[in-house]
Design an enzyme around this catalytic site. Structure first.
Site: not given
Ligand code: EPZ
Length: 432
Positions: A22-23, A117, A122, A309, A401
């Protein structure tokens, strides 16, 4: 209100095949917007709500999206808007990765900021900082971010990510593919899904190097074309079945799982006493010799560390382990909502900030529980499979999802699990 009904305690055995990730699919569909000519075909695409959402989002601005079985074909030569409808974008945070492709190809993007969420606020500040480093101007207008590139287009830049954000790395890799000059993304996220995206971009004519490491280098090109690509297998779906097999199995075989993508999880399952064999085109798992996993300490962190995850799923397994485990969540600030639901089934877990202390109990008892996010839902299914008695799991929209055919896949392994679309379907239930 649809629900799952699970009779716990039945051993699992046999083979289950995991589908495309999915991701990985979500950014691949967004990246298809970069192609000004030709057709893209993405194979091994799972049938998931999130995939439908992303397909609807790119279609809403002019992409032609056609699903044929597990293949999706995309043509993006007639994009007519850089502002996908807010109601579509707000449904799913991952939709924000359409910003990079639109900004790079059309020099503008107007995207609704993702809502908060269940697992944390995030933000997308790192995405926006990266776009600004490439010369874009970002304006926040009533819940939207309006991005405009310089007249000559985005310029290559050196970008350091404060956090190795998966989404920010994806957005910036895509934007840099059509920027003028050389971009370096430092402290980039190393997830396999980002490597998959880089491979697709390169097939489209981009020049991306170093994906999978913390430094990604991109030489911008003037145009990209459609390409064919097969999605990598879903490591989180695979991990979910491996945990199930470690809990209740007698040699569950997870076909199409890539052990290189699951090293940290495999190490943790082996530390807890399970036996895991890499069989090249799949992974086989057996429970601990004495039938129960041993307590371990797990700490989530960015890839290749233990994946956030898979945090809820391992917590469900450790709730019936021998001894006291700790589970520390370092990526998201609010990803313990499954604790209360597991407690309803008799789990003995208490949280202190980002750490959960899991006292293993001899058995869980079936109960009515509700999924609070996608992976919490999977954890509750695992708990139901190992619990005594009947468990009902509500909140299936979360599970839908990210898990394609979860019920039939577990049934294939011998689980007593069924999905009822409405309570009245349940012949054994009293009418409401
Ligand atoms: C991806 O989300 C995945 N989703 C998430 O999977 C996964 O948990 C996450 O990466 C971490 O591995 C998809 O790929 C669609 P991040 P993403 O940006 O990209 C902070 C699932 O269950 N951050 O790596 O949104 C953020 O707050 C989902 O399949 C900032 O501070 O995650 C978080 O604490 C849930 N500023 C951390 O980084 C930003 O601009 C990681 O977020 C972006 C992120």
């Amino acid at each position: 209100m649809p629900k799952l009904v699970i009779e716990g305690g039945f051993p699992l055995s046999g083979t289950v095949r995991v589908g495309g990730a999915k991701n990985a699919v979500l950014p691949l569909l967004a990246a298809s917007l970069l192609a000004e000519s030709g057709m893209s075909q993405i194979d091994d695409v799972p049938n998931l709500l999130d995939v439908c959402n992303m397909a609807e989002t790119i279609s809403s601005i002019g992409a032609r999206v056609e699903r044929r079985g597990t293949s999706v074909r995309v043509q993006a030569n007639r994009i007519h808007s850089v502002e996908p409808p807010q109601d579509l974008v707000r449904r799913m945070r991952a939709s924000f990765v359409v910003a990079g492709p639109l900004l790079a190809r059309f020099k503008e993007a107007k995207i609704s900021l993702p809502g908060g969420c269940n697992i944390g606020n995030r933000p997308v500040d790192l995405h926006i900082k990266g776009f600004e480093a490439m010369g874009a101007v970002a304006q926040h207008e009533g819940g939207y971010v309006h991005l405009k590139a310089p007249a000559g287009g985005l310029r290559g830049a050196r970008i350091y990510l404060d956090v190795p954000s998966v989404g920010a790395t994806q957005n910036l890799m895509m934007a840099a593919s059509l920027a003028k000059g050389h971009t370096v993304i430092e402290n980039a996220a190393k997830e396999p899904e980002n490597v998959d995206l880089a491979n697709y971009l390169n097939a489209m004519g981009a020049r991306v190097r170093g994906a999978g490491t913390d430094t990604i280098r991109i030489d911008g090109v003037t145009r990209l074309h459609g390409a064919n690509h097969t999605v990598i297998p879903d490591r989180i779906e695979a991990g979910t079945f491996l945990v199930a097999g470690a809990l209740l199995g007698s040699g569950v075989y997870v076909e199409n799982a890539v052990s290189d993508h699951l090293m940290s999880l495999i190490a943790k399952l082996e530390e807890a006493g399970a036996r895991v064999e890499d069989e090249v085109v799949g992974i086989r798992v057996w429970p601990a010799e004495r039938g129960r996993l041993s307590a371990i300490d797990v700490k989530t962190h960015f890839y290749p560390s233990y994946p956030t995850d898979m945090q809820a799923q391992i917590m469900a397994a450790l709730s019936v382990a021998l001894g006291t485990s700790t589970v520390t969540e370092t990526v998201f600030e609010n990803r313990f909502m499954h604790v209360a639901e597991l407690a309803r089934m008799g789990a003995n877990i208490h949280t202190q900030g980002r750490m959960a202390i899991v006292e293993g109990v001899d058995r869980l008892s079936g109960a009515a529980v509700t999924a609070t996010d996608l992976r919490a839902g999977a954890a509750l299914v695992l708990a139901g499979l190992v619990a005594e008695g009947e468990t009902e799991v509500l909140g299936l929209h979360h599970i839908d999802r990210g898990y394609d055919n979860l019920v039939s896949k577990f049934q294939q392994l011998g689980a007593h699990i069924r999905r009822l679309e409405t309570p009245t379907e349940d012949t054994g239930a009293e009418s409401a």
